[in-house]
Every structure is written in C-alpha cells, then in structure tokens.
Design a protein around this motif. Structure first.
Motif, PDB file in Angstrom:
ATOM      1  N   PHE A  30       0.829  -1.290  -0.014  1.00  0.00           N
ATOM      2  CA  PHE A  30       0.206   0.055   0.146  1.00  0.00           C
ATOM      3  C   PHE A  30       1.055   1.257  -0.190  1.00  0.00           C
ATOM      4  N   PHE A  31       0.861   2.105  -1.134  1.00  0.00           N
ATOM      5  CA  PHE A  31       1.733   3.379  -1.243  1.00  0.00           C
ATOM      6  C   PHE A  31       0.860   4.550  -1.173  1.00  0.00           C
ATOM      7  N   GLU A  32       1.310   5.566  -0.318  1.00  0.00           N
ATOM      8  CA  GLU A  32       0.656   6.722   0.078  1.00  0.00           C
ATOM      9  C   GLU A  32       1.683   8.167  -0.140  1.00  0.00           C
ATOM     10  N   SER A  33       1.502   8.666  -1.088  1.00  0.00           N
ATOM     11  CA  SER A  33       2.166   9.760  -1.091  1.00  0.00           C
ATOM     12  C   SER A  33       1.862  11.133  -1.001  1.00  0.00           C
ATOM     13  N   PHE A  34       2.110  12.076   0.016  1.00  0.00           N
ATOM     14  CA  PHE A  34       1.491  13.055   0.190  1.00  0.00           C
ATOM     15  C   PHE A  34       0.202  12.917   0.497  1.00  0.00           C
ATOM     16  N   HIS A  35      -0.463  11.986   1.252  1.00  0.00           N
ATOM     17  CA  HIS A  35      -1.957  11.865   1.491  1.00  0.00           C
ATOM     18  C   HIS A  35      -2.621  11.794  -0.009  1.00  0.00           C
ATOM     19  N   GLY A  36      -1.858  11.204  -0.955  1.00  0.00           N
ATOM     20  CA  GLY A  36      -2.782  10.928  -2.246  1.00  0.00           C
ATOM     21  C   GLY A  36      -2.971  12.086  -3.232  1.00  0.00           C
ATOM     22  N   TYR A  59      -0.053  -4.226  -6.063  1.00  0.00           N
ATOM     23  CA  TYR A  59       0.261  -2.974  -5.588  1.00  0.00           C
ATOM     24  C   TYR A  59      -1.080  -1.822  -5.438  1.00  0.00           C
ATOM     25  N   VAL A  60      -1.087  -1.090  -4.301  1.00  0.00           N
ATOM     26  CA  VAL A  60      -2.207  -0.395  -4.101  1.00  0.00           C
ATOM     27  C   VAL A  60      -1.523   1.115  -3.881  1.00  0.00           C
ATOM     28  N   TRP A  61      -2.175   1.923  -4.659  1.00  0.00           N
ATOM     29  CA  TRP A  61      -1.568   3.492  -4.651  1.00  0.00           C
ATOM     30  C   TRP A  61      -2.954   4.367  -4.335  1.00  0.00           C
ATOM     31  N   VAL A  62      -2.561   5.177  -3.361  1.00  0.00           N
ATOM     32  CA  VAL A  62      -3.760   6.404  -2.830  1.00  0.00           C
ATOM     33  C   VAL A  62      -3.369   7.542  -3.858  1.00  0.00           C
ATOM     34  N   TYR A  63      -4.422   7.645  -4.593  1.00  0.00           N
ATOM     35  CA  TYR A  63      -4.214   9.003  -5.540  1.00  0.00           C
ATOM     36  C   TYR A  63      -5.738   9.494  -5.833  1.00  0.00           C
ATOM     37  N   ASN A  64      -5.686  10.880  -5.452  1.00  0.00           N
ATOM     38  CA  ASN A  64      -7.030  11.550  -5.252  1.00  0.00           C
ATOM     39  C   ASN A  64      -7.447  12.211  -6.451  1.00  0.00           C
ATOM     40  N   LYS A  65      -6.744  12.571  -7.474  1.00  0.00           N
ATOM     41  CA  LYS A  65      -7.127  13.148  -8.664  1.00  0.00           C
ATOM     42  C   LYS A  65      -7.547  11.993  -9.850  1.00  0.00           C
ATOM     43  N   ASP A  66      -8.468  12.701 -10.806  1.00  0.00           N
ATOM     44  CA  ASP A  66      -8.924  11.786 -11.687  1.00  0.00           C
ATOM     45  C   ASP A  66      -8.169  11.236 -12.734  1.00  0.00           C
ATOM     46  N   GLU A  67      -7.278  12.147 -13.085  1.00  0.00           N
ATOM     47  CA  GLU A  67      -6.320  11.528 -14.088  1.00  0.00           C
ATOM     48  C   GLU A  67      -5.084  11.062 -13.123  1.00  0.00           C
ATOM     49  N   CYS A  68      -4.566  10.049 -13.539  1.00  0.00           N
ATOM     50  CA  CYS A  68      -3.734   9.175 -12.561  1.00  0.00           C
ATOM     51  C   CYS A  68      -2.678   8.830 -13.639  1.00  0.00           C
ATOM     52  N   PRO A  69      -1.362   9.348 -13.114  1.00  0.00           N
ATOM     53  CA  PRO A  69       0.037   9.056 -13.998  1.00  0.00           C
ATOM     54  C   PRO A  69       0.664   7.766 -13.528  1.00  0.00           C
ATOM     55  N   ILE A  70      -0.087   7.147 -12.431  1.00  0.00           N
ATOM     56  CA  ILE A  70       0.498   5.882 -12.412  1.00  0.00           C
ATOM     57  C   ILE A  70       0.130   4.650 -12.861  1.00  0.00           C
ATOM     58  N   SER A  71       1.357   3.665 -13.273  1.00  0.00           N
ATOM     59  CA  SER A  71       0.971   2.701 -14.188  1.00  0.00           C
ATOM     60  C   SER A  71       1.646   1.357 -13.516  1.00  0.00           C
ATOM     61  N   GLY A  72       1.239   0.176 -13.899  1.00  0.00           N
ATOM     62  CA  GLY A  72       1.809  -1.121 -13.545  1.00  0.00           C
ATOM     63  C   GLY A  72       0.875  -2.205 -13.570  1.00  0.00           C
ATOM     64  N   ASP A  73       1.497  -3.430 -13.673  1.00  0.00           N
ATOM     65  CA  ASP A  73       0.743  -4.721 -13.522  1.00  0.00           C
ATOM     66  C   ASP A  73       0.218  -4.705 -11.918  1.00  0.00           C
ATOM     67  N   ASN A  74      -0.918  -5.244 -11.996  1.00  0.00           N
ATOM     68  CA  ASN A  74      -1.402  -5.426 -10.457  1.00  0.00           C
ATOM     69  C   ASN A  74      -1.404  -4.453  -9.693  1.00  0.00           C
ATOM     70  N   LEU A  75      -2.327  -3.306 -10.471  1.00  0.00           N
ATOM     71  CA  LEU A  75      -2.129  -2.015  -9.768  1.00  0.00           C
ATOM     72  C   LEU A  75      -3.618  -1.728  -9.425  1.00  0.00           C
ATOM     73  N   ILE A  76      -3.739  -1.119  -8.020  1.00  0.00           N
ATOM     74  CA  ILE A  76      -5.149  -0.756  -7.614  1.00  0.00           C
ATOM     75  C   ILE A  76      -4.864   0.562  -7.562  1.00  0.00           C
ATOM     76  N   ILE A  77      -6.055   1.605  -7.929  1.00  0.00           N
ATOM     77  CA  ILE A  77      -6.009   2.844  -7.215  1.00  0.00           C
ATOM     78  C   ILE A  77      -7.178   3.406  -6.465  1.00  0.00           C
ATOM     79  N   VAL A  78      -6.896   3.958  -5.420  1.00  0.00           N
ATOM     80  CA  VAL A  78      -7.827   4.101  -4.330  1.00  0.00           C
ATOM     81  C   VAL A  78      -7.817   5.645  -4.089  1.00  0.00           C
TER      82      VAL A  78
END
Length: 129
Positions: A30-36, A59-78
C-alpha cells in the motif's frame, strides 16, 4: 463547556476497527505519497524499482485526482478516506508512505509500516515534535 465531537474521526475509526478483522494479504503493498495528492518523491522511485523486480506483488496506490499518472501490472488505485482506502490499508502487508498517516489507523502486528521521508532526517520534525 461543550465537548466537540469529531464525527469524521469517529466514522473513520469505526470503519477501520471493523476492517482490522480482515485478513492481511502477504503480497499486497500500500503506497501513499503526500496523502494521495502526488505521485512523486522517493516513494515513486521505490515503487518503480520494486515493480520491475517483484512481478508477484499487488500494488495499491492512493491517488485523489481523476487523471492518474501511475501505471503497472497488478495495480489498484484508491482515493483517500474511502471505504476502498480503508479496506486495502487494513489488508496490505506493507504500508509505504512519505507523510503522516491517518491518526486513527495503526498497523496490525503482522503488518509492516515504512516511513520513507523526503529530505534529510536530521532536520525534519516527526509527529508532534
């Protein structure tokens, strides 16, 4: 004197307390950078390195914006403070962050919490310092 009740705090504490009974998934990070708010800093570099080395992790990434620059296999954005956020936080073996975590969330004994500070630690203040 009236006591002010923080409803949001109580809601989050209650949700996370219930989810603490959920089983930890050993291969989930679970990754969280600057509160998402950002996909940057040393936490981004760490993720980009790990995803090339460990194909079997989720991999779970916290990202609050609609357009997400994060990519990768087995990736979940919350998004932060959603039910999915609390679920994946409660069920991830590893928590990686570069800023303060939610005050009502604490890791279980079988979870690993890693604070990847940005900058030089000798000059940084931690928590209520």
């Amino acid at each position: 004197m009236k006591m002010k009740i923080d409803i949001a705090y109580l809601y989050k504490k209650c949700i996370f307390s219930l989810l603490k009974m959920a089983k930890v998934k050993e291969n989930r990070v679970f990754f969280e950078s600057f509160h998402g708010e950002k996909y940057s800093d040393s936490i981004k570099i760490l993720y980009e390195y790990i995803k090339t080395q460990k194909k079997d992790l989720e991999y779970v990434w916290v990202y609050n914006k609609d357009e997400c620059p994060i990519s990768g296999d087995n990736l979940i954005i919350v998004k932060r403070n959603t039910l999915k956020y609390f679920y994946y936080n409660a069920t991830s073996k590893y928590w990686v962050t570069n800023s303060h975590r939610n005050r009502h969330i604490s890791p279980k004994k079988n979870q690993v919490y890693m604070m990847i500070w940005h900058g030089v630690g000798a000059f940084k203040k931690f928590g209520a310092d």
